[in-house]
Enzyme design. Structure first.
Site, PDB file in Angstrom:
ATOM      1  CG  LEU A  55      24.726 -21.479  -6.794  1.00  0.00           C
ATOM      2  CD1 LEU A  55      25.702 -22.584  -6.431  1.00  0.00           C
ATOM      3  CD2 LEU A  55      24.857 -20.340  -5.800  1.00  0.00           C
ATOM      4  CE1 TYR A 122      18.848 -14.641 -13.630  1.00  0.00           C
ATOM      5  CE2 TYR A 122      17.119 -13.369 -12.559  1.00  0.00           C
ATOM      6  CZ  TYR A 122      18.207 -14.213 -12.483  1.00  0.00           C
ATOM      7  OH  TYR A 122      18.654 -14.643 -11.261  1.00  0.00           O
ATOM      8  CE  LYS A 126      18.269 -19.005 -12.043  1.00  0.00           C
ATOM      9  NZ  LYS A 126      19.471 -19.854 -11.831  1.00  0.00           N
ATOM     10  CG  PHE A 183      16.580   2.676 -13.011  1.00  0.00           C
ATOM     11  CD1 PHE A 183      17.074   3.520 -13.999  1.00  0.00           C
ATOM     12  CD2 PHE A 183      17.464   1.874 -12.323  1.00  0.00           C
ATOM     13  CE1 PHE A 183      18.428   3.553 -14.299  1.00  0.00           C
ATOM     14  CE2 PHE A 183      18.821   1.891 -12.613  1.00  0.00           C
ATOM     15  CZ  PHE A 183      19.299   2.745 -13.606  1.00  0.00           C
ATOM     16  NE  ARG A 190      13.217  -5.940  -7.241  1.00  0.00           N
ATOM     17  CZ  ARG A 190      12.296  -5.226  -7.870  1.00  0.00           C
ATOM     18  NH1 ARG A 190      11.197  -4.835  -7.228  1.00  0.00           N
ATOM     19  NH2 ARG A 190      12.443  -4.908  -9.139  1.00  0.00           N
ATOM     20  NE  ARG A 250      15.790  -3.720 -14.195  1.00  0.00           N
ATOM     21  CZ  ARG A 250      16.210  -4.411 -13.150  1.00  0.00           C
ATOM     22  NH1 ARG A 250      17.426  -4.227 -12.702  1.00  0.00           N
ATOM     23  NH2 ARG A 250      15.405  -5.255 -12.538  1.00  0.00           N
TER      24      ARG A 250
END
Length: 323
Positions: A55, A122, A126, A183, A190, A250
């Site tokens: 993780l 990121y 990943k 933002f 989500r 953002r």
């Protein structure tokens, strides 16, 4: 069980509920191959053939400030874990990725065949880690399962600095009577999945039959816009009026995520069981139970941390490798 963590964001207190004889905590770097190989081979720390849960990562906001370090930990760190796991001959590696590898939804719900087009370093790093995991399975027969959690939230989430996540920041600001920063227009959505559900899915991936070599989404299947999340939190807090403060978007923000978790149901027998309002209530109760004033916790907040990070900022979800 052995837990490897550099404690950049994790704390020893997070393991306090476990009996001391149940685990060994080793403070170290996921990129340290010699250390990981020693841990996997150390009979004093590991009993029987260990399953490796990978993780460890640095998160979204960290990647906006420190992209090279982010990529090094997330991609090269994953490669290091896979090399050590192969050397040790472990029976299974559960590689924990992220829904951020998809980028914004091109179609919904998003199954595991949805195109991957990450919008941040990121997400890209990943995705590279995932690719290494699948390559080790194809080239060397390493028994790997990749899981992609969607927006986990709940107790012990981070609100501070580069580690700060939306729901804990919203909860603390609501409890403190301060405006909630949004933002952009707040219509970005989500798939928020309660942390206990996410953890259960990760654990099932370690033991289920017929899942080696697969990639599995872990999400609720429900997309919630940030504006709607504010209204939901207000209801959870007893219809408390909540002020919002809209700020510039953002960088690299994903517009929409919503999981298709059919494969998780079919292969793991897993479904999200905690609804968002219930999960928000549990999260609020957890923060209230800390016995610390919300204003004191918010002193470590950095709303736009990627623009002017302080020397004390810490990366998100540095995580652990446990066996």
């Amino acid at each position: 069980m052995t837990v490897l963590d550099d404690l950049a964001t994790g704390t020893r207190a997070n393991l306090a509920e476990l009996p001391p004889e149940r685990y060994a905590l080793v403070v170290g770097d996921v990129r340290d191959r010699a250390l990981i190989e020693r841990l996997l081979a150390d009979d004093r720390l590991v009993t029987g053939a260990p399953v490796v849960f990978h993780l460890a990562c640095l998160g979204v906001r960290h990647s906006l400030v420190h992209p090279r370090e982010n990529a090094d930990v997330n991609a090269a760190g994953a490669l290091t874990v896979l090399e050590a796991a192969r050397t040790a001959g472990v029976p299974r590696v559960v590689h924990v990725s992220t829904s951020e590898v998809y980028g914004s939804a091109e179609r919904e719900p998003m199954d595991e065949h949805h195109p991957t087009a990450p919008t941040t370093v990121y997400g890209a790093s990943k995705l590279a880690g995932e690719a290494y995991a699948r390559a080790f399975h194809a080239s060397f027969g390493l028994p790997v399962v990749v899981v992609r959690p969607f927006n986990a939230y709940g107790p012990r989430a981070h609100h501070e600095g580069l580690a700060g996540e939306l729901i804990p920041r919203f909860v603390l600001r609501a409890l403190a009577g301060r405006p909630l920063p949004i933002f952009g227009d707040g219509e970005q959505s989500r798939d928020f999945t309660y942390v206990a559900d996410t953890a259960r899915g990760i654990r099932l991936a370690a033991t289920a039959d017929g899942v080696v070599g697969t990639t599995i989404n872990l999400g609720s299947g429900r997309a919630v816009a940030v504006n709607d999340l504010v209204a939901m939190l207000a209801r959870v807090l007893g219809d408390t009026p909540l002020d919002v403060a809209h700020e510039a978007p953002r960088p690299g923000d994903v517009r929409r995520l919503r999981a298709d978790a059919t494969r998780a149901a079919d292969l793991l027998g897993w479904r999200s069981t905690v609804g968002l309002e219930d999960g928000l209530a549990r999260t609020c109760a957890w923060y209230r139970g800390l016995g610390v004033e919300p204003e004191r916790l918010l002193a470590d907040e950095a709303s736009r941390a990627w623009e002017a990070p302080s020397r004390d900022d810490r990366p998100n979800d540095t995580g652990s490798l446990s066996s």
